[in-house]
Scaffold this motif. Sequence first.
Motif, PDB file in Angstrom:
ATOM      1  N   ILE A  70       0.843  -1.202   0.000  1.00 25.86           N
ATOM      2  CA  ILE A  70       0.000   0.000   0.000  1.00 25.86           C
ATOM      3  C   ILE A  70       0.873   1.245   0.000  1.00 25.86           C
ATOM      4  O   ILE A  70       0.624   2.196  -0.751  1.00 25.86           O
ATOM      5  CB  ILE A  70      -0.942  -0.012   1.217  1.00 25.86           C
ATOM      6  N   ALA A  82      -6.017   4.236  -8.089  1.00 25.27           N
ATOM      7  CA  ALA A  82      -6.743   5.309  -7.425  1.00 25.27           C
ATOM      8  C   ALA A  82      -6.924   4.968  -5.966  1.00 25.27           C
ATOM      9  O   ALA A  82      -7.674   4.083  -5.608  1.00 25.27           O
ATOM     10  CB  ALA A  82      -8.106   5.505  -8.079  1.00 25.27           C
ATOM     11  N   ALA A  83      -6.207   5.626  -5.136  1.00 29.55           N
ATOM     12  CA  ALA A  83      -6.381   5.427  -3.711  1.00 29.55           C
ATOM     13  C   ALA A  83      -7.688   6.074  -3.286  1.00 29.55           C
ATOM     14  O   ALA A  83      -8.186   6.973  -3.962  1.00 29.55           O
ATOM     15  CB  ALA A  83      -5.216   6.054  -2.957  1.00 29.55           C
ATOM     16  N   PRO A  84      -8.246   5.609  -2.189  1.00 25.41           N
ATOM     17  CA  PRO A  84      -9.512   6.183  -1.766  1.00 25.41           C
ATOM     18  C   PRO A  84      -9.374   7.666  -1.493  1.00 25.41           C
ATOM     19  O   PRO A  84      -8.478   8.085  -0.798  1.00 25.41           O
ATOM     20  CB  PRO A  84      -9.845   5.403  -0.495  1.00 25.41           C
ATOM     21  N   ARG A  85     -10.265   8.394  -2.088  1.00 24.42           N
ATOM     22  CA  ARG A  85     -10.128   9.835  -2.024  1.00 24.42           C
ATOM     23  C   ARG A  85     -10.225  10.336  -0.596  1.00 24.42           C
ATOM     24  O   ARG A  85      -9.428  11.118  -0.127  1.00 24.42           O
ATOM     25  CB  ARG A  85     -11.216  10.485  -2.881  1.00 24.42           C
ATOM     26  N   ARG A  86     -11.220   9.874   0.074  1.00 20.89           N
ATOM     27  CA  ARG A  86     -11.396  10.362   1.437  1.00 20.89           C
ATOM     28  C   ARG A  86     -10.193  10.015   2.286  1.00 20.89           C
ATOM     29  O   ARG A  86      -9.705  10.781   3.072  1.00 20.89           O
ATOM     30  CB  ARG A  86     -12.652   9.760   2.037  1.00 20.89           C
ATOM     31  N   LEU A  87      -9.751   8.784   2.082  1.00 23.33           N
ATOM     32  CA  LEU A  87      -8.642   8.317   2.895  1.00 23.33           C
ATOM     33  C   LEU A  87      -7.407   9.147   2.636  1.00 23.33           C
ATOM     34  O   LEU A  87      -6.697   9.531   3.541  1.00 23.33           O
ATOM     35  CB  LEU A  87      -8.375   6.853   2.569  1.00 23.33           C
TER      36      LEU A  87
ATOM     37  N   TYR B  50      -8.121  -1.512   0.099  1.00 24.54           N
ATOM     38  CA  TYR B  50      -7.718  -0.231   0.679  1.00 24.54           C
ATOM     39  C   TYR B  50      -7.955   0.904  -0.305  1.00 24.54           C
ATOM     40  O   TYR B  50      -8.443   1.973   0.055  1.00 24.54           O
ATOM     41  CB  TYR B  50      -6.238  -0.303   1.060  1.00 24.54           C
ATOM     42  N   GLN B  51      -7.602   0.638  -1.546  1.00 27.61           N
ATOM     43  CA  GLN B  51      -7.737   1.677  -2.554  1.00 27.61           C
ATOM     44  C   GLN B  51      -9.193   1.998  -2.859  1.00 27.61           C
ATOM     45  O   GLN B  51      -9.508   3.106  -3.276  1.00 27.61           O
ATOM     46  CB  GLN B  51      -7.019   1.250  -3.834  1.00 27.61           C
ATOM     47  N   LYS B  52     -10.039   0.998  -2.654  1.00 29.98           N
ATOM     48  CA  LYS B  52     -11.446   1.188  -3.004  1.00 29.98           C
ATOM     49  C   LYS B  52     -12.334   1.305  -1.776  1.00 29.98           C
ATOM     50  O   LYS B  52     -13.556   1.216  -1.896  1.00 29.98           O
ATOM     51  CB  LYS B  52     -11.920   0.014  -3.866  1.00 29.98           C
ATOM     52  N   LEU B  53     -11.734   1.471  -0.656  1.00 32.59           N
ATOM     53  CA  LEU B  53     -12.502   1.414   0.577  1.00 32.59           C
ATOM     54  C   LEU B  53     -13.629   2.443   0.604  1.00 32.59           C
ATOM     55  O   LEU B  53     -14.694   2.199   1.169  1.00 32.59           O
ATOM     56  CB  LEU B  53     -11.563   1.626   1.769  1.00 32.59           C
ATOM     57  N   ASP B  54     -13.389   3.566  -0.004  1.00 29.70           N
ATOM     58  CA  ASP B  54     -14.432   4.600   0.035  1.00 29.70           C
ATOM     59  C   ASP B  54     -15.610   4.255  -0.864  1.00 29.70           C
ATOM     60  O   ASP B  54     -16.619   4.953  -0.853  1.00 29.70           O
ATOM     61  CB  ASP B  54     -13.849   5.956  -0.333  1.00 29.70           C
TER      62      ASP B  54
END
Lengths: 460, 183
Positions: A70, A82-87, B50-54
Amino acid sequence: MSTKFSDELLSAYFDGETSPEEDALVEQALENSTELRRRLDEVGQVSDLLRSLPTETAPPELPAAVRKQIERELLLPAPTSAAPRRLRMRSGLAVACGAAISAAAILLIVMNGAPVRDALPLAGNQLQHRVDAVEAELADAAGSPAFDREDAERPSAERPPRGIRPEGRPPAAPALTMQPAERPRSAAQAESNRVPADSVPPPPSPSRGGFADDVKVGTLKPGDVVRYLETSGEEVTVLEVTVIDVQRALGALQVLFAKNAIVADAETAATAEKTASRDGNRLHAVYVEATDDQLASTLNEMTSPDIFVEIKRHSTVTIEELQAAQETETARRQFARLQSRRGSAGASRVAPAVNDVAHAQTKPRDADVAADDERTPTDSKAKDDAQSFQVLVTLPTETLQESARRAGEGRRTAPAAKSDSAHGPIRSQPMIAKSRPQLTPPGEQQLAPLRVVFVLHEQQ
Amino acid sequence: MIDECLSGRTDAFDRLVVRYQDRLYNTLVGVLGSADDARDVVQDAFVHAYQKLDTFRGHSAFYSWLFRIALNAAASRKRKQRRPVSSIESARGENGFEFADPHPDSQPSHLLERSERQALLKAALAELSDEHRTVLVLKEMEGLKYEEIAEIVGCPIGTVRSRIYRARNELRERLHVLFQDQT
């Protein structure tokens, strides 16, 4: 709905996945058929066999491997990842488009196998644009006594919080007010002033100090706690770090950046990752925003001996050498611009050639720097530019009252860099601060952010 | 915990990994038939998660969502890496026993030691189609309901029911020696 009996229904009956109507049908059939009861028993046997398989346990190193991957993908994302935007936003890892956010930036340069002076130019357009943009700013700053920066004048309350940029909002370019007629430019300088439309130079930020005078970087030992070196938001500070493995170091740094809510320009890192020098060495560059405490905390936590081996100050670098590393060139020019604006005779000085561009009013301060001036470039262009400049190093500190006080007083001239520390290792083992530095004592004025260059290379 | 992850707490995602890694790994060993592949897929799955968690809306169980990601990762990996599939024949060779004559008289039950049965079972499982093997593992090893399996594999419940039946039937035929031994 009428239901016909089938072996499939028998299988579902075994699983308890039949309707009451189907249950009745199956049970009636089972009562009347020994063969069906045998087949149902076989279903059970297959099930028992599968359930008898031993339970496999995940390898113990799996969580660490997941985390590492990660980190790697966050730091050097694939174009489509694409990493989670919010994160990302909340962990301070939002990608900075260019280095033009109002806060300062850390330029992270990672080299694989060679010091920066041996590295070769990056080929990425983005990096070239960045260099071009900085060059343009240098010339603008040099030719414009009336240089003004909108952001510097804006009350701090109007500025967005550092570390988090509103999503979808591009970084604001600095507003430069200049007098074109007053810009003395050579043809080469004029050429260097091409600013691509998509390029946004890093905005200047208020000057806020420089080195602590009494810090001898080259003599520091593991465990030493040194005073925090104030820097101006205009300065680009370089920290050269020897690491065991570049990728691990990048990952670890990225974690520290995230942990300390430092925004990273992962796009730049990805660009740098794709570039390679002729001898196989690679450069990585990640621009991040950092406040003083963010940076200090990050440095304090660079304590893993299997990752970070040594930190040493990046020594005086000639333009000739810097031509081999555009990212460092960017840092040099940014630093020169700082000097020209501040007009200080601080520890870092700017080469005459740069001065010519930036109108820097600095002079050599010690023999070390003077010796660097004697370096002879190998070609005419390099000869014209073959001057040295001094880069700054920031380190965590424990006692910052003085620097905080100085920062509270506003501008000051950068103190002299120590000549004996130009090439000296700060530590041969990970530096472990005795305590987490309190860079901004409670009640003190919040210092302006830092712009630092991390230079990493693998241990040979 | 997911909310904590989304709020930027990386330790929360670590806890998610620890919580689900064994379950996911165990199931993927069954589905993929290889511990090494399972390890890699689990790792990829967590990274993708992790990358798609949102994008996880909470409409399904997190594990179902995670396993769906893992299946996609496994499929992607399989496309890239064609590896020889183990078979009952190879399992026999590897374990040094033969079932050429399944007659009970010549096939003493004691020969079928537990590890041998397991090896044979794994080999038979590996010979099933991916679709059949996946639903059967999810049913038998995971104990999921048809509805959950349907959600994971992305097909109607009726299809799941049919696949499970066919998978069982095929496996039973491949393992007839074991059944004879047990009887």
